[in-house]
Design an enzyme around this catalytic site. Structure first.
Site, PDB file in Angstrom:
ATOM      1  N   ASP A   1      54.175  15.223   7.725  1.00  0.00           N
ATOM      2  CA  ASP A   1      53.810  16.337   6.855  1.00  0.00           C
ATOM      3  C   ASP A   1      52.516  16.060   6.095  1.00  0.00           C
ATOM      4  OD1 ASP A   1      56.086  17.651   7.662  1.00  0.00           O
ATOM      5  OD2 ASP A   1      57.280  17.008   5.943  1.00  0.00           O
TER       6      ASP A   1
ATOM      7  N   HIS B   1      47.504  10.500  14.159  1.00  0.00           N
ATOM      8  CA  HIS B   1      47.593   9.483  13.102  1.00  0.00           C
ATOM      9  C   HIS B   1      48.313   8.280  13.707  1.00  0.00           C
ATOM     10  CE1 HIS B   1      48.230   7.351   9.468  1.00  0.00           C
ATOM     11  NE2 HIS B   1      48.078   8.376   8.652  1.00  0.00           N
TER      12      HIS B   1
ATOM     13  N   SER C   1      57.689  10.484   8.723  1.00  0.00           N
ATOM     14  CA  SER C   1      58.897   9.915   8.142  1.00  0.00           C
ATOM     15  C   SER C   1      59.988  10.949   7.933  1.00  0.00           C
ATOM     16  CB  SER C   1      58.568   9.243   6.800  1.00  0.00           C
ATOM     17  OG  SER C   1      57.604   8.224   6.975  1.00  0.00           O
TER      18      SER C   1
ATOM     19  N   SER D   1      51.397   6.884  11.546  1.00  0.00           N
ATOM     20  CA  SER D   1      52.417   7.772  10.986  1.00  0.00           C
ATOM     21  C   SER D   1      53.815   7.251  11.280  1.00  0.00           C
ATOM     22  CB  SER D   1      52.281   9.180  11.579  1.00  0.00           C
ATOM     23  OG  SER D   1      51.215   9.870  10.981  1.00  0.00           O
TER      24      SER D   1
END
Length: 611
Positions: free
Chosen positions: A234, A173, A328, A176
């Protein structure tokens, strides 16, 4: 020092190491030059590689005493084969020597050019055992055959027991966390190359890209990989998880909220203003039901395309998920490896570590009260939350440009609004054999006043080789998607009123801002959800709860306005217009919702926290 016939130092060094002695295998041992250390005797057993420095200068003490220091260290080193992630022959060249070895060489005229191989080992910090770093040792020998023989022997023993991956599908990603997904992969990619793990890397281009690819890939194609790795947070892992499970996992729905039939309000004396409990035992409708919850030995993923792809059933025994943190919060990584560190996670993957993980199946029955749609299924690996949690994720979407700091800003803003929601939660009461392994709750926790400091509870936390997660206890529950079917002997409790938040934690949800997580004694694979109901309370009391959450050793659940229920299934109905949930960091709209947990449904490349 002489160069003997074998081409190495020492007159007694063998031409080749003895790897066998008749019918009884002997322990191979040979002298090598270890870079920046000196001469060592290298010994290989079935599960360990060790070396000891050759104390060849003991007899030269008089000769070297004028130098004022001893040249040879007494340090011995042992390396577990399970911690070796690569060994590579690098050909002829210079073996760099330490300052002391260089001084010895000037006195004894020892050459340091020879055939070499490198040993790549995982080093675990003594102060932070969950933090892993790579270490490299360079060994040299004048004899090519001996050098290659040791490389082959170490390589073969690395794969005797460990089920290490050889090929992985990697999704990155790029946005992210702080947008460093690609950079983080570039940091750990050389480790996979050194370990000879093939990787097919896909950088996602849009939301849902990884989910679509995982749902569309055939079992035959997926069987070419030993696992799939998410480089992200996540939410990104949740996307990949759902892409795989939604198309392959067959299971009956958990009971819908309308399936849970309670006696009338007057009979139960339940107030709609206060969250009170009522226990109802259902009658027997069908003894032969579908399993709502099974042990990990019986739960599996079933592919709807198995008839089209019979030669490649999924999953195979080797398939695991991996996460390289770039998000994060990265709660799943912290709970499964103990460290929010990309290198540590990469080394877990390379070494083929395995830990089972419970998965929560969440079913949305209606998006709003005015719609009538088919149930929508979603899977969660860490947490599903409503109220405060849903409001924070909704508000944070407005500030994505802020990066991870948007959650702090959104959380503060939502906290100051202090909104509560009217809802009803029904949860399944479960009697489980492992209860004896868990300390009983302190009755003072439930009887204390709001203003009393929470008493620090005794906790059985989940760690590597956890006895609770590895236990084989059987607490199978039966249930069905049909109305009130297969609920023989099951007790449902109800909590109804106004709530600041409703949360269901699969794992402890540890992160850098909540060092013990929301539920400190939650386990990775015990087959239970932790239902956390925060009833409406004055603003300062809720702040106190949040402060306890941020403290090491705190007790955020030890307040009178907090209900904590360990369960395997629950239902939820909102009586307002709002129905926003936070499911593993992703928005999920649901006015009516039910959930059930599957024990050890998937496996991760991890060991569990080491500390």
């Amino acid at each position: 020092m002489e160069i003997n016939g074998s081409g190495f130092m020492g007159g007694n060094s063998p031409q080749n190491p003895d790897f066998s002695d008749g019918d009884r295998p002997s322990v191979p041992s040979c002298e090598f030059l270890l870079g920046r250390i000196g001469e060592v005797v290298l010994t290989l057993t079935s599960d360990e590689l060790s070396w000891k420095l050759v104390d060849s200068l003991n007899k030269e003490e008089d000769k070297l005493s004028c130098l004022g220091f001893k040249l040879v260290s007494n340090t011995d080193t042992e390396v577990n084969i399970a911690d070796v992630y690569a060994v590579k022959f690098i050909g002829w060249g210079l073996v760099h020597e330490s300052a002391l070895a260089s001084l010895e060489r000037s006195l004894l005229d020892c050459s340091s050019e020879m055939y070499r191989f490198t040993l790549h080992v995982v080093h675990k910090s003594k102060t932070q055992p969950s933090l892993w770093t790579p270490s490299v040792y360079t060994f040299g020998h004048k004899n090519l055959d001996i050098c290659m023989s040791w490389v082959n022997q170490i390589n073969s023993r690395m794969y005797v027991e460990a089920k290490r991956p050889k090929s992985l599908l990697v999704f990155i990603h790029p946005r992210s966390g702080k947008g460093h997904g690609c950079r983080i992969w570039e940091t750990v990619a050389p480790l996979f190359s050194q370990a000879k793990v093939k990787t097919k890397v896909i950088v996602t281009e849009r939301a849902g890209h990884a989910k679509d690819m995982m749902s569309s890939i055939t079992n035959r194609e997926l069987s070419l990989y030993d696992g799939v790795v998410a480089v992200g947070g996540d939410g990104f892992f949740n996307e990949i998880l759902n892409g795989l499970l939604l198309s392959r996992h067959k299971a009956p729905y958990p009971p819908a909220p309308t399936d849970i039939m309670h006696p009338s309000e007057t009979e139960c004396n339940v107030s709609t203003c206060n969250a009170n409990r009522t226990i109802v035992e259902h009658c027997d409708h069908n003894e032969d039901g579908f399993p709502l919850l099974s042990g990990s030995d019986h739960v599996g993923l079933e592919s709807p395309n198995c008839e089209k792809d019979p030669e490649s059933p999924f999953p195979n025994e080797m398939f695991r998920f991996g996460i390289i943190p770039a998000g994060s919060t990265d709660a799943i990584v912290i709970c499964t490896t103990g460290a929010r560190d990309p290198v540590t996670s990469a080394l877990h993957i390379i070494l083929g570590k395995r830990v089972h993980l419970d998965i929560d199946q969440v079913v949305r029955w209606k998006k709003t009260n005015s719609t009538n749609e088919e149930p929508y299924v979603h899977y969660a690996a860490s947490f599903a939350g409503y109220g405060f949690y849903g409001d924070v994720i909704t508000e944070s979407e407005k500030y994505r440009w802020m990066g991870p700091k948007r959650y702090d800003y959104a959380g503060t803003k939502v906290f100051l609004q202090h909104r509560s929601y009217e809802a009803e939660v029904n949860y399944l009461e479960v009697e489980h054999k492992e209860a004896s392994l868990i300390p009983e709750a302190d009755p003072e926790v439930h009887n204390r006043r709001f203003w009393c400091l929470p008493k620090k509870p005794d906790r059985v936390t989940c760690r590597a080789n956890c006895a609770i997660c590895n236990s084989k206890f059987n607490h199978t529950i039966v249930g069905s998607s049909s109305l009130a079917q297969n609920l023989k002997g099951l007790k449902w409790s109800r909590s109804k009123g106004r709530f600041l938040s409703v949360g269901a934690a699969v794992i402890s949800c540890r992160n850098e801002k909540a060092p013990d997580g929301l539920v400190a004694d939650a386990h990775l694979s015990d087959g239970f959800l932790h239902l956390i109901l925060i009833k409406d309370c004055p603003h300062p009391f809720y702040l106190w709860h949040l402060i306890q959450l941020t403290q090491k050793g705190g007790d955020p659940l030890g307040f009178k306005f907090v209900e904590h229920h360990k369960t395997t299934a629950f239902t939820f109905t909102s009586f307002g217009k709002e129905g926003v949930w936070n499911v593993d960091g992703e928005l999920f709209l649901a006015q009516q919702l039910s959930a059930q947990v599957f024990r050890g449904l998937v496996s991760l490349f991890a060991t569990g926290p080491q500390e």
